[in-house]
Design an enzyme around this catalytic site. Structure first.
Site, PDB file in Angstrom:
ATOM      1  N   ASP A 147     -16.315   1.791  -0.589  1.00 64.59           N
ATOM      2  CA  ASP A 147     -16.778   0.885   0.454  1.00 64.59           C
ATOM      3  C   ASP A 147     -15.529   0.111   0.820  1.00 64.59           C
ATOM      4  O   ASP A 147     -15.119  -0.799   0.086  1.00 64.59           O
ATOM      5  CB  ASP A 147     -17.866  -0.055  -0.060  1.00 64.59           C
ATOM      6  N   HIS A 148     -14.888   0.473   1.913  1.00 62.53           N
ATOM      7  CA  HIS A 148     -13.538  -0.066   2.138  1.00 62.53           C
ATOM      8  C   HIS A 148     -13.537  -1.580   2.328  1.00 62.53           C
ATOM      9  O   HIS A 148     -12.510  -2.220   2.178  1.00 62.53           O
ATOM     10  CB  HIS A 148     -12.818   0.672   3.277  1.00 62.53           C
ATOM     11  N   HIS A 194     -21.193  -2.286   3.881  1.00 62.90           N
ATOM     12  CA  HIS A 194     -20.225  -3.378   3.986  1.00 62.90           C
ATOM     13  C   HIS A 194     -20.871  -4.778   3.974  1.00 62.90           C
ATOM     14  O   HIS A 194     -20.450  -5.664   3.246  1.00 62.90           O
ATOM     15  CB  HIS A 194     -19.412  -3.247   5.273  1.00 62.90           C
TER      16      HIS A 194
END
Ligand code: BG6
Length: 513
Positions: A202-203, A265
């Site tokens: 999950d950047h 996010h």
């Protein structure tokens, strides 16, 4: 590889960047190596890590993809992409040295012999380079390819570790499209790799400011003591993008903003904002606390969805003075598409700390200004002194800016100089760039480095992903069956008026970014 690590004697604040041990020598195999993610994010991130001296002395990067090409062609394409997307300047010498560890392996994802020949090459590189059989397999492929790659990794024995080495898998998003598919995917991954070797990207967790949320809360007595229902009126989490669907309609038109941004996010940011202090900084201690937040989310089901969640789609409009088309007119989007490009939600966390505190989440494409932030709105002071009669005081607002202009600001009230008492809001503002004099690393730099180092803290655990889907699914199910059309907003505006109405019913309004 030579070390280019930043010199802490130049700036003592860089100490933290230099004292982290380098990851062990290893090989990183990227499936989907000719795709956008590899070009835009992964290779530039690896180059930046290399240029900062943060890569292990022995590293082999192998691109696995379907098209025929030589190592040299592959390297040339990656160089071109890195020139465009790297945050650091690409210098010939450094690039050549870095690129010498990159190889290309051509195979269809479904061809077993492609994996056995890869295994042979990996063994050779291991003995030439001293990478000791330590391997990471990065699934940067479309989700419909996950299964075939995982199955072949297993059948070819590439998932096996001998006790002297480690093997890990990094799985890109989207991790499923609902709870059932996420569970299936988890089962599939775990058929080949243990949970401890599974790194779900999950950047947002790799973003520097997202990591700072815990530091801000748990390293400052001031904030944490007021971080609860007694002092906080409500919290707004916003992710606003100028961009539209940008040629990704094939994926996005099936996903929509709720799946694309909220399930992962935004819920991760909510967890970091709302979680209890973990018992220590181990990956599982932190992830245990995040899961508790997800499990405390009050489900939004049936007709309640209309009252608590608003979806909308952008119509034609203008962005930075340029006309842009409506979502339904974007290439690849169904002309009758109901896919949402904007969502606003009111969320309750039913636990002791947050009882009665509304959380509002807002996310959208084609909004007027890009920015992701968490705004903590504190309760107002009692109406007994300055605001006893007519004066309306602005409440304290602590804003954590995730991007751009990463930093934290605090709005407070101050007396305007002069003989009468006039109170105005003022801002205390901290900017990463100016305070630390160092560019913030890209999220993928941190995440790749962590995966190589075996630190899963910034990756989503199986139960986190599944709990998040559970919350999202009931909203989607209602939308799918209600037949309601999404509201429409003009591109370049802050979403539809219905979103303003949603938050107004709770006695507040959206913050302007
Ligand atoms: C991705 C979404 O995960 O995040 C995209 O698929 C979105 O639709 C992107 O644009 C936003 O990421 P960032 O880092 O630009 O905020």
């Amino acid at each position: 590889m030579s070390s280019n690590r930043p010199d802490a004697s130049e700036n003592p604040l860089w100490e933290g960047l230099t004292n982290r041990p380098l990851p062990q020598p290893c090989t990183l195999v990227i499936f989907g190596a000719t795709g956008d993610l590899t070009h835009r994010k992964l290779i530039p991130a690896l180059y930046n890590l290399y240029s900062d001296g943060n890569l292990p002395p022995a590293l082999t990067v192998v691109g696995f993809a379907r098209r025929e090409k030589s190592d040299d062609q592959f390297r040339a394409e990656l160089k071109e992409a890195s020139l465009k997307f790297s945050r650091q300047t690409i210098t010939e010498e450094l690039w050549d040295h870095f690129a010498s560890c990159i190889h290309y392996h051509q195979s269809e994802f479904a061809t077993p012999s492609g994996y056995t020949s890869l295994a042979k090459k990996l063994d050779e590189w291991d003995s030439q380079r001293g990478t000791r059989g330590n391997r990471i397999f990065y699934l940067a492929v479309a989700p419909d390819q996950f299964e075939v790659v995982l199955k072949n990794l297993k059948t070819s024995g590439l998932n096996n570790t001998n006790p002297e080495s480690w093997t890990r898998v990094i799985v890109e998003k989207p991790f499923g499209t609902d709870l059932a598919s996420a569970r299936r995917l988890n089962t599939l991954v775990q058929g080949a790799f243990p949970e401890s070797g599974t790194y779900r990207i999950d950047h947002y967790l790799g973003k520097e400011t997202a990591q700072n949320i815990m530091v801000l809360r748990f390293a400052n007595a001031l904030f944490e003591s007021a971080w609860n229902a007694r002092y906080i009126h409500h919290i707004q989490i916003t992710a606003s993008e100028l961009l539209g669907v940008e040629g990704r309609a094939g994926y996005y038109d099936h996903a929509g903003a709720l799946r694309d941004m909220v399930q992962n996010h935004l819920l991760q940011l909510l967890c970091l904002t709302a979680m209890e202090p973990p018992v220590d900084l181990e990956a599982d201690s932190i992830r245990d606390e995040k899961v508790k937040v997800l499990r405390s989310l009050r489900p939004i089901t049936g007709k309640d969805v209309s009252a608590h969640v608003l979806r909308a789609q952008y119509g034609a409009g203008s962005i930075n003075g340029k006309r842009v088309v409506a979502y339904r007119d974007e290439q690849g989007v169904q002309p009758e598409s109901k896919t949402e490009t904007f969502v606003a939600l009111h969320v309750n966390i039913d636990n002791w700390r947050w009882a009665g505190v509304p959380f509002f989440i807002r996310v959208g494409k084609r909004l007027p200004k890009p920015g992701t932030e968490i705004a903590v709105h504190f309760k107002n002071v009692p109406q007994v002194l300055f605001n006893k009669t007519t004066e309306v005081l602005d409440e304290n607002v602590l804003v954590i800016r995730i991007q751009p202009d990463e930093g934290v600001s605090l709005r407070m009230s101050a007396k305007l100089p002069g003989s009468s008492v006039r109170i105005e809001p003022v801002k205390m503002d901290f900017h990463y760039g100016t305070s630390f004099g160092k560019a913030t690393p890209e999220a993928y730099e941190r995440l790749l480095m962590d995966a190589m180092s075996g630190d899963a803290t910034l990756f989503a655990r199986r139960d986190e992903v599944e709990e998040a889907w559970k919350f999202i699914d009931s909203i989607r199910e209602y939308w799918d069956h209600s037949g309601e059309e999404p509201a429409v907003y003009s591109a370049g505006t802050w979403g539809p008026s219905e979103a303003d109405h949603l938050i107004r019913t709770f006695g507040t309004k959206w913050r302007r970014l």
